[in-house]
Write an enzyme that holds these catalytic residues in place. Structure first.
Site, PDB file in Angstrom:
ATOM      1  N   ASP A  61       0.880  -1.163   0.000  1.00  0.00           N
ATOM      2  CA  ASP A  61       0.000   0.000   0.000  1.00  0.00           C
ATOM      3  C   ASP A  61       0.921   1.217   0.000  1.00  0.00           C
ATOM      4  OD1 ASP A  61      -1.685   2.143   0.541  1.00  0.00           O
ATOM      5  OD2 ASP A  61      -2.872   1.049   2.020  1.00  0.00           O
ATOM      6  N   VAL A  62       0.925   1.975  -1.083  1.00  0.00           N
ATOM      7  CA  VAL A  62       1.892   3.072  -1.203  1.00  0.00           C
ATOM      8  C   VAL A  62       1.635   4.197  -0.214  1.00  0.00           C
ATOM      9  CG1 VAL A  62       2.440   2.565  -3.619  1.00  0.00           C
ATOM     10  CG2 VAL A  62       0.613   4.204  -3.073  1.00  0.00           C
ATOM     11  N   ASN A  87       3.905   3.718 -10.399  1.00  0.00           N
ATOM     12  CA  ASN A  87       2.698   3.813 -11.213  1.00  0.00           C
ATOM     13  C   ASN A  87       1.411   3.908 -10.398  1.00  0.00           C
ATOM     14  OD1 ASN A  87       0.874   3.128 -13.669  1.00  0.00           O
ATOM     15  ND2 ASN A  87       0.509   1.430 -12.246  1.00  0.00           N
ATOM     16  N   TYR A 154      -5.846  15.604  -7.954  1.00  0.00           N
ATOM     17  CA  TYR A 154      -5.115  14.743  -8.892  1.00  0.00           C
ATOM     18  C   TYR A 154      -4.108  15.565  -9.694  1.00  0.00           C
ATOM     19  CZ  TYR A 154      -4.468  11.343 -12.719  1.00  0.00           C
ATOM     20  OH  TYR A 154      -3.951  10.475 -13.648  1.00  0.00           O
ATOM     21  N   THR A 189      -8.425   3.028 -18.496  1.00  0.00           N
ATOM     22  CA  THR A 189      -8.050   2.402 -17.230  1.00  0.00           C
ATOM     23  C   THR A 189      -9.198   2.526 -16.240  1.00  0.00           C
ATOM     24  OG1 THR A 189      -7.125   4.432 -16.272  1.00  0.00           O
ATOM     25  CG2 THR A 189      -5.636   3.059 -17.588  1.00  0.00           C
TER      26      THR A 189
END
Length: 247
Positions: A61-62, A87, A154, A189
């Site tokens: 989990d980043v 990514n 974002y 995606t």
């Protein structure tokens, strides 16, 4: 081209990450997939192995610094760390900045910016320790190049990723560590799953090539930048968007 190399791909279970992992493995690298989606990651790992590639899965989990440190250590145990693909990312809940909930802002930045920072940081430290150099590719977005209406967190995170890539590239060039950013446009995606069909149609109309990109197309660029073929490229931001930012 990448025989003997060890590569990490965060968010490697699906989408761009999975496509990248498969190409890296097809070119001979041992690929470590780091992801929170264990089921999908194991499926991707098995697909790579079925094609005679080398792939392993390490839960990651980043948002958790210790997870990224463990991911890098796991790669080192496979023989080193030559390539790091940061990514993993999310789009967040669409809303104007002045109506963006604080928890949404923080979640997007934790995953899309701080997670990439930790990935770049600990991969860089590992590459410096081995003394062999390496390549880091951070997946940003065209949302980080210009304004991003209704996707403010974002866009801010991805702009930070671009800046971080350039700064790290300058700092580590003398050590043979190359760092670049890839900036996809609208791509097929999971990030787009929350959008209405009408929004998809508007997106496609806005693209000069009149279609969205595919994970495979983005992955091809990522792997190129991670490969020896890009040995004189560092500190660059590569836009791959079907022509949107040229308008």
């Amino acid at each position: 081209m990448l025989h003997g190399k060890v590569a990490i791909v965060t968010g490697g279970a699906i989408g761009i990450g999975a496509a990248t992992a498969k190409i890296l493995a097809a070119q001979g690298a041992t690929v470590v997939i780091g992801d929170i989606n264990q089921q999908a990651a194991l499926q991707t790992t098995e697909q790579i192995r079925s094609a005679d590639g080398h792939a392993l899965f390490q839960p990651c989990d980043v948002r958790n610094e210790a997870d990224i440190q463990a991911l890098v250590q796991f790669a080192l145990e496979q023989g080193g760390l030559d390539i790091m693909i940061n990514n993993a990312g999310i789009g967040g809940q669409p809303a104007p900045l002045h109506l963006t909930e604080n928890h949404n802002w923080q979640r997007v930045l934790d995953i899309d910016l701080t997670g990439v920072f930790w990935g770049q940081k600990y991969a860089s430290q590992a590459m410096l320790a081995t003394g062999k150099g390496g390549a880091i590719v951070n997946v940003a977005s065209i949302a980080g190049v210009g304004g991003s209406p209704n996707l403010g967190p974002y866009g801010v995170a991805k702009a930070g990723v671009i800046q971080m890539s350039k700064t790290g590239a300058i700092e580590l060039a003398s050590a043979g560590i190359r760092i670049n950013a890839v900036c996809p446009g609208w791509t097929e995606t999971a990030i787009l799953e929350g959008f209405e069909p009408s929004a998809h149609e508007r997106m496609i109309r806005s693209i000069p090539l009149k279609r969205m990109g595919t994970p495979q197309e983005i992955a091809e660029l990522i792997v190129f930048l991670a490969s020896p073929a890009a040995s004189f490229i560092t500190g660059a931001e590569y836009i791959i968007d079907g022509g949107i930012t040229s308008m």
